[in-house]
Structure formats: structure tokens, C-alpha cells
Design an enzyme around this catalytic site. Structure first.
Site, PDB file in Angstrom:
ATOM      1  N   LYS A 287       0.849  -1.191   0.000  1.00 11.93           N
ATOM      2  CA  LYS A 287       0.000   0.000   0.000  1.00 11.93           C
ATOM      3  C   LYS A 287       0.883   1.239   0.000  1.00 11.93           C
ATOM      4  O   LYS A 287       1.889   1.297   0.710  1.00 11.93           O
ATOM      5  CB  LYS A 287      -0.904  -0.026   1.238  1.00 11.93           C
ATOM      6  CG  LYS A 287      -1.894   1.124   1.335  1.00 11.93           C
ATOM      7  CD  LYS A 287      -2.786   0.951   2.557  1.00 11.93           C
ATOM      8  CE  LYS A 287      -3.786   2.082   2.712  1.00 11.93           C
ATOM      9  NZ  LYS A 287      -4.676   1.891   3.880  1.00 11.93           N
ATOM     10  N   SER A 359      -9.459   2.337   2.356  1.00 12.67           N
ATOM     11  CA  SER A 359      -8.242   2.933   1.799  1.00 12.67           C
ATOM     12  C   SER A 359      -7.219   1.895   1.329  1.00 12.67           C
ATOM     13  O   SER A 359      -6.345   2.218   0.528  1.00 12.67           O
ATOM     14  CB  SER A 359      -7.595   3.872   2.819  1.00 12.67           C
ATOM     15  OG  SER A 359      -7.072   3.167   3.917  1.00 12.67           O
ATOM     16  N   SER A 383     -10.154  -0.230   7.016  1.00 13.59           N
ATOM     17  CA  SER A 383      -9.476  -0.213   5.715  1.00 13.59           C
ATOM     18  C   SER A 383      -8.865  -1.545   5.302  1.00 13.59           C
ATOM     19  O   SER A 383      -8.360  -1.666   4.186  1.00 13.59           O
ATOM     20  CB  SER A 383      -8.395   0.873   5.706  1.00 13.59           C
ATOM     21  OG  SER A 383      -8.999   2.141   5.654  1.00 13.59           O
TER      22      SER A 383
END
Length: 670
Positions: A287, A359, A383
Site C-alpha cells: 500500500k 483505503s 481499511s
């Protein structure tokens, strides 16, 4: 009688204050408002004659002046009406009492100055209502202003200068540490590594599609037995990333040069007889809030889209030492909020009309579509759980403190967690084993002594199931010898969602103070997300933040007392449960459990599906139990092995542009 009199006093004060607050704020700001309005007319009407503009501006000034006088007049009328109706004695309204206490000997010479002081004092009273603190008497209000100006503000500015000039919370972590540990006993010694299954008898598939959807342990055996090289495997996944990213919008940066360099090194070590373990030569994605030297770490945000942080994040170091190969930085929603980022909005591979939510959008979508064997995401408040559920993958939100966060953008130091996105629960165990451990620069990280999930005897476990649990999971585990019981997690704290919002938003603002003050929030991709929440967070007092943490402590104690089973099964995306789990620091693994038809399918049918899932929750430091139960469920089901129809939506299925499926924004829950 005394209480009744006090109540009437409070009513009189509140009523009189309400009117006077309106009048004084208007009077105190009238010159500024009218001046700004006049300038606004000039800006909006550049072709209007100056005389006409001055006329309009004068009318605006007259209007606001009249409103201020009327408000003051109405204040007096309202007060007198109240006294008459209640047969009560008149009490000086706040403005008069403030005038008396602020200017005891007023004459015409200092009258203007005294009026200014009264206006300022009443404006402070107005501000105090936003903090639920309008209980100070008239003498104390000026003291508050004086103390704030002379004492508080210089300290605030000095502290900001010391620690808040750089955004993201990468430096100067708080020494206040949250530890979710329920046991008072401290484990001794060093955590031992898990014993993975080996010698699976795996043969290399003939086509790359089948290779892409193999488990990490299966790919590991192909590499270990030299049926495929790391460089070959890296090429397969880079090709898939580039093929599907234009549709899914899930990749920020391809780390191609680094990937082939790391893959070449993995192959070289293996040729020399050095095997680093099950992640040796396995590609993966990170990420894009996790920093990697020489590559952009954008945090998904327009404000930071060109940012390069020459920091090796702790989790990246761990994976690199295990021999894993980084192939891409994957989408994070802007500043780790939802799935909108500066390059677009990440889609769900199972139904590309939908967005991925959460996210950790890139890690979920890329893992689901077979673009990477696994990825690392993060969770502060949903998330990991939300995108894993939407995209139909298996993902673990570990116990808080399990994985070090050095080099990772920070939202909340007592909530942020890193965890793996995989297609198999056993892969989550493998990844967790590689990345867990004490990070010397992350005060919250710990060496947690998990048992080996591959060795847990599930027949000795008692597992509860909530009303919203997936009953197939319950029945499968029961058939495997697990004792299952109806269960309800009880606690009396009724502000769980508000506690999480206070904690997350205030902590986030501390890490992005400069971002807000400098106006960078005006460029944020979704104005109803962080900009709105952080403006609200600006007026959460330190006292009320601490009260929220005390309420959080009460929640933890009550959840601990109610957690009478070894684990429980329930909905993974229930917002109350997401907030509770993150505040407590408990682990959960999201497990795919099937599919259903999409809403409003095209007339001729579609291969797109809505994924079904559940969560398996365990107490803090008992991630191995959740992992063992998930592995047991997946050993006799194949939902996690299904492949999304990114290439084959159906014979006559096209995606409307723009999509017709509305994804609601995250709501504020009290």
C-alpha cells in the site's frame, strides 16, 4: 426550590446569552463583513461602475447594521417577555453584566474601548459553546482569554514548531503507548516461528493464469524445487498488473527495476543453496503509504503525489530479508481514507461497476484479480475489513502492535495496524510470521508470543456465533469438531463510534496540522472526507480527548469481561463492530463465504457477482486461533479459490459510464 431557582437562572442566562451572542458577534464583525462584501462585489462585477459598487456596498453595510441593532433590541424584548411570563425579577443580561464587570467606571472617553472588550468577551462565550464549556461566569471569561493569549498560545506555537512542520507523523511519535494486552503476565523468551506445510507435491501449471492464482505456499514450492524462477514469476505478475490496472485503477507505481533486481538476487541465492523460506522470490505489493527508498510514496494524495521518502519502512525491511520481491506500490485512498485517490477510484474485480471501498483499495483489488500473490495494507477503522469483504479476498487485521510501522504514514498511533491481503488463510499466517516482531522505532510494536496456527487443535476450542454470522461457517466448523455456541458480546459503552472518531480524527490532525493550516486540504480529492472531519477535530478539547480515552478503557474492560469464548464469528463490516474491534485492538480475519447475484443485472445476465464473507474474531494476542479456524473452514470449501470475471463479464454485459451503482460515503456515527 433551590434546584428550581438554579434551573430558572440557567434558562435566563442561556436565553439572554443566545440573543446577545448573535448581536455582539454581528456588531463585532460588521465592519469586516461589510468590507469583505464590498470587495466581493468588486471581484464579482469588474465591469460595474465604481459608484454603483459603492452604492451596493453601502446598502449591504446598512442591512447588516440594521440586523445587529434588531438582534440587540429583540434580545431585550425576549428577556423582558420571559420575566413577565414567569413573574420573575429582571436580571441584567450578559452584555450588561459583562459591561459592569469589565468596565466598572465607564465614561464617554473609554466607552468605545469597553464596548470592544464586551464584544470580545461575548465572542469567547460563543466559542465556548462549541466546546460544551459555556459555564464560566463573567469574571472568568476575560481570565480565559488572558491565559490563552499569554500562556497557551505561545506553548502551542512552540510545540508545533518543534514537531508539526512535517506532515504524516513519520517522526516524533508520541510516548503515550496503547497496549491491548489483556493478560497481566508478561511472556518471556523469544517468539518462535510457525511450522508451515511443505512437500505439497505441486507441479507447475501449463498456463500463467493458473500460476497467478496459486497460493503463496504453492508458489514457494515451485521456486524451491526450481520449477520456476523468481524472475519468471515476477514477469508474470508485472504483466498482469499492467494488463488490468487500466480497468481497476489499483496501481500507483510499478517498481519494475527493483523487482527484477530482487528476483535476480533470489534466484542467485537459490542456485548457491541458500533458501530464505516460503517468501523467497515471491512477488508482492505494498500500500502506497509504506515508504520505499527511491520510489514515490504518494499517500494517494494530490498534495504528496511527487513525494519521495528515502526511508525503508520496517515492514518492507522484513519482507526484503525474507526474500520477497516488491513489484508495485498499490493504491491507498487519499491520506488513507476510502478508495478515492489522485489518479481515480479503485474498482472491485468481482463487479467493476462498484468501487472497492476502504483505503487499502489497491492491495484488495490486486490480490483479488491475481495481480499479486499477496499485498500489505493497513487499517485504522475498516481499511482492511471493508475492501477485503468487497473484493472477496482473505485478509487479516492483526492484534494492534503486531507489526512495526516505522516509515508508514500515520493516522492514529493507537489505532493504525498493518496486515496481509491474501487469497488463502494459510498465506495470511505465512505473511504474518514474516512481518511480526518488535520494531525498535515503533514504541507500540511488540514481540507477541503467538502459538503456531498450523498446530492448533480446533476441537478444543469453543467458538461463539453472533446473530449476523454466516451460518455455513458455523456448520462447517462444527462438523470439524469445534464446539459452537450462540454468543453475544455485551458492553454498556454507547459512544463507541464517537470514541473512534475523536481518537482517529484528532490524532490525524496532529500528524497533518501543517497540511490544514497551509490550505492544502482545499486540493483534497473528496471534500466531505478528511477536510470536513479535520475541521471538526480542530475544536475537540484536550480534556474531551482524554475523556474519550478513558471511555475507551472502560470499553476494553467490558469487552474483556464479556469475551467468554475462544473466538466468535460475525459480520466483518458492521460499523459498530469495526469501531469496537479497532479500539480494543483485537484481531479479525475476513473470509470469503460465497456469492450472490448483483443488484440490477443486465437483461441477458452477467458473470459479475457480489461477494459474501464473514469475520472470525479472537482476543488480542490470539491471532493464531482466528487463523486456525479460517484455515479449517477453507480446507473443505473453495469460495476463496474462485476467480473474478475481469476478462469475461458476460456475453452482452457492459459497464455503464458513469457507473449506476452508488457507493455511499462513510457516515459519522455517534
Amino acid at each position: 426550590m433551590i434546584e428550581a431557582e438554579k434551573s430558572r437562572d440557567r434558562q435566563r442566562t442561556s436565553m439572554s446569552f443566545g440573543w446577545n451572542c448573535m448581536a455582539v458577534v454581528m456588531e463585532g464583525t460588521i465592519a469586516t463583513v461589510s468590507g469583505n462584501m464590498a470587495n466581493g462585489f468588486f471581484d464579482m462585477c469588474p465591469n460595474m461602475s465604481s459608484s454603483l459598487t459603492r452604492l451596493v456596498s453601502s446598502l449591504v453595510l446598512l442591512l447588516f447594521s440594521s440586523m445587529a441593532v434588531c438582534s440587540a433590541f429583540l434580545s431585550e424584548i425576549q428577556t423582558q417577555q420571559y420575566f413577565t411570563a414567569n413573574n420573575d425579577s429582571p436580571v441584567l443580561p450578559d452584555s450588561h453584566r459583562l459591561l459592569a464587570t469589565t468596565c466598572p467606571e465607564m465614561d464617554s472617553k473609554n466607552g468605545s474601548e469597553c464596548s470592544k472588550k464586551v464584544a470580545e468577551a461575548l465572542q469567547i462565550r460563543c466559542a465556548l459553546t462549541l466546546f460544551d464549556a459555556n459555564f464560566f461566569n463573567d469574571t472568568k471569561v476575560p481570565e480565559i482569554e488572558k491565559g490563552a493569549k499569554e500562556f497557551n498560545i505561545p506553548i502551542l506555537r512552540a510545540n508545533r514548531k518543534l514537531v508539526a512542520s512535517v506532515n504524516g507523523g513519520l517522526d516524533n511519535p508520541s510516548p503515550l503507548i496503547f497496549n491491548p494486552e489483556w493478560s497481566k503476565e508478561q511472556s518471556q523468551g523469544k517468539a518462535s516461528r510457525f511450522n508451515y506445510p511443505s512437500n505439497l507435491g505441486i507441479r507447475r501449471p501449463k498456463n500463467e493464469e493458473d500460476i497467478a492464482f496459486m497460493s503463496v505456499l504453492e508458489l514457494a514450492e515451485l521456486i524451491k524445487t526450481k520449477q520456476i524462477t523468481s524472475q519468471e514469476l515476477t514477469g508474470i505478475f508485472l504483466k498482469r498488473l499492467k494488463r488490468y490496472n487500466p480497468v481497476l485503477e489499483a496501481v500507483v507505481t510499478y517498481t519494475e527495476d527493483l523487482a527484477y533486481k530482487q528476483a535476480k538476487q533470489a534466484d542467485k541465492l537459490l542456485s548457491e543453496g541458500v533458501y530464505l523460506g516460503p517468501l523467497h522470490g515471491i512477488p508482492y505489493g505494498l500500500k502506497d503509504i509504506i515508504s520505499v527508498p527511491h520510489y514515490k510514496t504518494t499517500w494517494g494524495s494530490t498534495s504528496f503525489k511527487n513525494q519521495v521518502l528515502n526511508i525503508e519502512a520496517w515492514v518492507y525491511k522484513r519482507l526484503k530479508s525474507a526474500g520477497a520481491v516488491l513489484v508495485a506500490k498499490l493504491v491507498s485512498g487519499s491520506l488513507a481514507y476510502d478508495d478515492i485517490w489522485f489518479g481515480g477510484r479503485t474498482r472491485n474485480p468481482w463487479n467493476i461497476e462498484e468501487f472497492s471501498t476502504g483505503s487499502s483499495a489497491g492491495p484488495a483489488a490486486c490480490t483479488s484479480a491475481g495481480m499479486v500473490p499477496f499485498a500489505i495494507g493497513s487499517e485504522t477503522a475498516g481499511s482492511i475489513t471493508y475492501p477485503a469483504a468487497r473484493c472477496g479476498v482473505t485478509a487479516l487485521r492483526p492484534t494492534f502492535g503486531t507489526v512495526g510501522r516505522t516509515g508508514v504514514m500515520s493516522i492514529s498511533e493507537s489505532l493504525d495496524k498493518l496486515g496481509p491481503f491474501c487469497r488463502y488463510a494459510m498465506d495470511c499466517a505465512v505473511i504474518l510470521d514474516a512481518i511480526r516482531g518488535k520494531d525498535p522505532d515503533d514504541y507500540s510494536s511488540r514481540d507477541i508470543f503467538f502459538d503456531d496456527p498450523f498446530s492448533v487443535d480446533i476441537t478444543k476450542l469453543t467458538v461463539g456465533y453472533l446473530e449476523d454470522a454466516d451460518k455455513e461457517v458455523v456448520h462447517v466448523l462444527e462438523s470439524r469438531g469445534v464446539k459452537v455456541v450462540s454468543f453475544k458480546l455485551n458492553y454498556t459503552v454507547n459512544s463507541v463510534q464517537g470514541i473512534l472518531n475523536f481518537t482517529m480524527d484528532v490524532d490525524m490532525l496532529a500528524h497533518f496540522d501543517e497540511w490544514q493550516r497551509s490550505g492544502k486540504g482545499d486540493d483534497y480529492e473528496a471534500q466531505d472526507q478528511w477536510p470536513l472531519e479535520l475541521r471538526r477535530a480542530r475544536i475537540v478539547s484536550a480534556v474531551d480527548y482524554v475523556q474519550a480515552q478513558r471511555a475507551r478503557g472502560r470499553l476494553i474492560r467490558e469487552v474483556k469481561g464479556s469475551f467468554t469464548v475462544d473466538a466468535f464469528i460475525g459480520n466483518a463490516t458492521d460499523w459498530e463492530r469495526v469501531c469496537m474491534g479497532n479500539l480494543v485492538g483485537m484481531p479479525v480475519i475476513v473470509v470469503p463465504t460465497g456469492f450472490k447475484n448483483i443488484s440490477n443485472p443486465p437483461p441477458d445476465g452477467t458473470h459479475r457477482r457480489t461477494t459474501l464473507n464473514t469475520g472470525i474474531y479472537a482476543p488480542p494476542n490470539h491471532d493464531h486461533i482466528a487463523l486456525a479456524l479460517a484455515m479449517a473452514y477453507q480446507s473443505v470449501t473453495d469460495h476463496h479459490k474462485q476467480r473474478p470475471p475481469v476478462d469475461d463479464l458476460g456475453p452482452n454485459d457492459t459497464i455503464p459510464n458513469p457507473p449506476t451503482v452508488a457507493i455511499p460515503p462513510r457516515l459519522l456515527h455517534i
